[in-house]
Scaffold this motif. Structure first.
Motif, PDB file in Angstrom:
ATOM      1  N   ALA A   1       0.839  -1.200   0.000  1.00  0.00           N
ATOM      2  CA  ALA A   1       0.000   0.000   0.000  1.00  0.00           C
ATOM      3  C   ALA A   1       0.874   1.249   0.000  1.00  0.00           C
ATOM      4  O   ALA A   1       0.606   2.219  -0.730  1.00  0.00           O
ATOM      5  N   LEU A   2       1.928   1.235   0.808  1.00  0.00           N
ATOM      6  CA  LEU A   2       2.846   2.381   0.843  1.00  0.00           C
ATOM      7  C   LEU A   2       3.568   2.549  -0.492  1.00  0.00           C
ATOM      8  O   LEU A   2       3.776   3.667  -0.961  1.00  0.00           O
ATOM      9  N   ARG A   3       3.970   1.444  -1.092  1.00  0.00           N
ATOM     10  CA  ARG A   3       4.617   1.517  -2.410  1.00  0.00           C
ATOM     11  C   ARG A   3       3.664   2.085  -3.459  1.00  0.00           C
ATOM     12  O   ARG A   3       4.054   2.909  -4.281  1.00  0.00           O
ATOM     13  N   ALA A   4       2.420   1.637  -3.439  1.00  0.00           N
ATOM     14  CA  ALA A   4       1.427   2.144  -4.390  1.00  0.00           C
ATOM     15  C   ALA A   4       1.202   3.641  -4.175  1.00  0.00           C
ATOM     16  O   ALA A   4       1.122   4.416  -5.138  1.00  0.00           O
ATOM     17  N   GLU A   5       1.116   4.052  -2.914  1.00  0.00           N
ATOM     18  CA  GLU A   5       0.932   5.477  -2.615  1.00  0.00           C
ATOM     19  C   GLU A   5       2.148   6.280  -3.069  1.00  0.00           C
ATOM     20  O   GLU A   5       2.024   7.355  -3.644  1.00  0.00           O
ATOM     21  N   ARG A   6       3.349   5.719  -2.825  1.00  0.00           N
ATOM     22  CA  ARG A   6       4.583   6.386  -3.274  1.00  0.00           C
ATOM     23  C   ARG A   6       4.584   6.550  -4.790  1.00  0.00           C
ATOM     24  O   ARG A   6       4.885   7.626  -5.314  1.00  0.00           O
ATOM     25  N   ASP A   7       4.217   5.471  -5.493  1.00  0.00           N
ATOM     26  CA  ASP A   7       4.196   5.533  -6.958  1.00  0.00           C
ATOM     27  C   ASP A   7       3.178   6.549  -7.452  1.00  0.00           C
ATOM     28  O   ASP A   7       3.426   7.254  -8.429  1.00  0.00           O
ATOM     29  N   GLU A   8       2.039   6.632  -6.769  1.00  0.00           N
ATOM     30  CA  GLU A   8       1.012   7.599  -7.148  1.00  0.00           C
ATOM     31  C   GLU A   8       1.526   9.032  -6.954  1.00  0.00           C
ATOM     32  O   GLU A   8       1.368   9.885  -7.825  1.00  0.00           O
ATOM     33  N   TRP A   9       2.184   9.286  -5.819  1.00  0.00           N
ATOM     34  CA  TRP A   9       2.737  10.619  -5.571  1.00  0.00           C
ATOM     35  C   TRP A   9       3.871  10.950  -6.545  1.00  0.00           C
ATOM     36  O   TRP A   9       4.003  12.087  -6.998  1.00  0.00           O
ATOM     37  N   LYS A  10       4.669   9.944  -6.844  1.00  0.00           N
ATOM     38  CA  LYS A  10       5.763  10.157  -7.802  1.00  0.00           C
ATOM     39  C   LYS A  10       5.187  10.523  -9.168  1.00  0.00           C
ATOM     40  O   LYS A  10       5.682  11.436  -9.840  1.00  0.00           O
ATOM     41  N   ASP A  11       4.147   9.826  -9.604  1.00  0.00           N
ATOM     42  CA  ASP A  11       3.490  10.116 -10.878  1.00  0.00           C
ATOM     43  C   ASP A  11       2.925  11.542 -10.879  1.00  0.00           C
ATOM     44  O   ASP A  11       3.112  12.285 -11.834  1.00  0.00           O
ATOM     45  N   LYS A  12       2.264  11.912  -9.773  1.00  0.00           N
ATOM     46  CA  LYS A  12       1.707  13.278  -9.679  1.00  0.00           C
ATOM     47  C   LYS A  12       2.814  14.320  -9.731  1.00  0.00           C
ATOM     48  O   LYS A  12       2.687  15.357 -10.379  1.00  0.00           O
ATOM     49  N   PHE A  13       3.922  14.039  -9.026  1.00  0.00           N
ATOM     50  CA  PHE A  13       5.059  14.957  -9.028  1.00  0.00           C
ATOM     51  C   PHE A  13       5.641  15.110 -10.433  1.00  0.00           C
ATOM     52  O   PHE A  13       5.912  16.222 -10.882  1.00  0.00           O
ATOM     53  N   MET A  14       5.819  13.992 -11.127  1.00  0.00           N
ATOM     54  CA  MET A  14       6.389  14.043 -12.481  1.00  0.00           C
ATOM     55  C   MET A  14       5.469  14.800 -13.433  1.00  0.00           C
ATOM     56  O   MET A  14       5.925  15.570 -14.281  1.00  0.00           O
ATOM     57  N   ARG A  15       4.166  14.593 -13.300  1.00  0.00           N
ATOM     58  CA  ARG A  15       3.209  15.318 -14.141  1.00  0.00           C
ATOM     59  C   ARG A  15       3.248  16.817 -13.837  1.00  0.00           C
ATOM     60  O   ARG A  15       3.219  17.655 -14.743  1.00  0.00           O
ATOM     61  N   ALA A  16       3.316  17.170 -12.560  1.00  0.00           N
ATOM     62  CA  ALA A  16       3.396  18.579 -12.176  1.00  0.00           C
ATOM     63  C   ALA A  16       4.686  19.203 -12.692  1.00  0.00           C
ATOM     64  O   ALA A  16       4.688  20.346 -13.172  1.00  0.00           O
ATOM     65  N   LEU A  17       5.771  18.462 -12.617  1.00  0.00           N
ATOM     66  CA  LEU A  17       7.052  18.942 -13.126  1.00  0.00           C
ATOM     67  C   LEU A  17       6.979  19.162 -14.637  1.00  0.00           C
ATOM     68  O   LEU A  17       7.450  20.189 -15.144  1.00  0.00           O
ATOM     69  N   ALA A  18       6.365  18.228 -15.363  1.00  0.00           N
ATOM     70  CA  ALA A  18       6.215  18.373 -16.816  1.00  0.00           C
ATOM     71  C   ALA A  18       5.311  19.555 -17.146  1.00  0.00           C
ATOM     72  O   ALA A  18       5.601  20.326 -18.072  1.00  0.00           O
ATOM     73  N   ASP A  19       4.228  19.729 -16.389  1.00  0.00           N
ATOM     74  CA  ASP A  19       3.345  20.880 -16.605  1.00  0.00           C
ATOM     75  C   ASP A  19       4.080  22.192 -16.380  1.00  0.00           C
ATOM     76  O   ASP A  19       3.917  23.146 -17.142  1.00  0.00           O
ATOM     77  N   ALA A  20       4.891  22.249 -15.334  1.00  0.00           N
ATOM     78  CA  ALA A  20       5.666  23.459 -15.043  1.00  0.00           C
ATOM     79  C   ALA A  20       6.656  23.745 -16.168  1.00  0.00           C
ATOM     80  O   ALA A  20       6.823  24.898 -16.587  1.00  0.00           O
TER      81      ALA A  20
END
Length: 179
Positions: free
Chosen positions: A29-48
């Protein structure tokens, strides 16, 4: 009543397996949450990054093409100065030399200012081939000795601002189907 040693070990083993199973579920569950946050971070970085690039492109375009409206409004002034100089006769040149020189200097200065802002003239010549990207056909006429699509008269010059068309050159075009 005491349990035999085997049953106690079996209970302990089942408890350890159960604890391991719970920890594995939590870990997953923690790994899945980490991966979800990492994906959100990467998308935000690409948007920026995309926003930065878009802002830079918009800034460059505003710098290059921001004066388009003013430049377009100044083109009739340029045309009128050209027409005034074209209408001068030799007799006028001798009587109003200072005035004519002033008009020529004004036209030169206007041309210089336009050039400093990336505005260049499109000066077609009679006999050139009509290019709809740069020229506007004001009329067509059959002229002997020409082929269809040849420029037969130039009414006004056209203008580019950097690589964009500001105003097409206004021309007359031959409508002959043969030479």
């Amino acid at each position: 009543m005491e349990m035999p040693q085997d049953q106690t070990e079996a209970k302990d083993l089942n408890l350890e397996e159960l604890e391991q199973f719970i920890e594995t579920d939590e870990l997953e569950a923690l790994r899945a949450e980490r991966d979800e946050w990492k994906d959100k971070f990467m998308r935000a970085l690409a948007d920026a990054e995309n926003a930065r690039k878009r802002g830079e492109r918009d800034r460059r375009e505003a710098e290059q093409y921001g004066g388009t409206k003013l430049a377009r409004d100044m083109l009739p002034v340029y045309d009128n100065l050209r027409r005034a100089l074209a209408a001068i006769t030799d007799e006028n040149r001798t009587h109003a030399a200072a005035l004519i020189e002033g008009v020529e200097l004004t036209l030169r200065e206007l041309s210089s200012v336009l050039g400093r802002h990336g505005i260049t003239t499109i000066v077609p010549k009679v006999g050139d081939v009509f290019d709809p990207q740069l020229h506007q056909a004001m009329f067509e006429a059959p002229v002997p000795g020409t082929t269809a699509g040849q420029i037969i008269q130039v009414m006004t010059e056209g203008f580019l601002i950097h690589d964009r068309l500001l105003r097409p050159a206004q021309v007359g075009v031959s409508s002959n189907t043969g030479a």
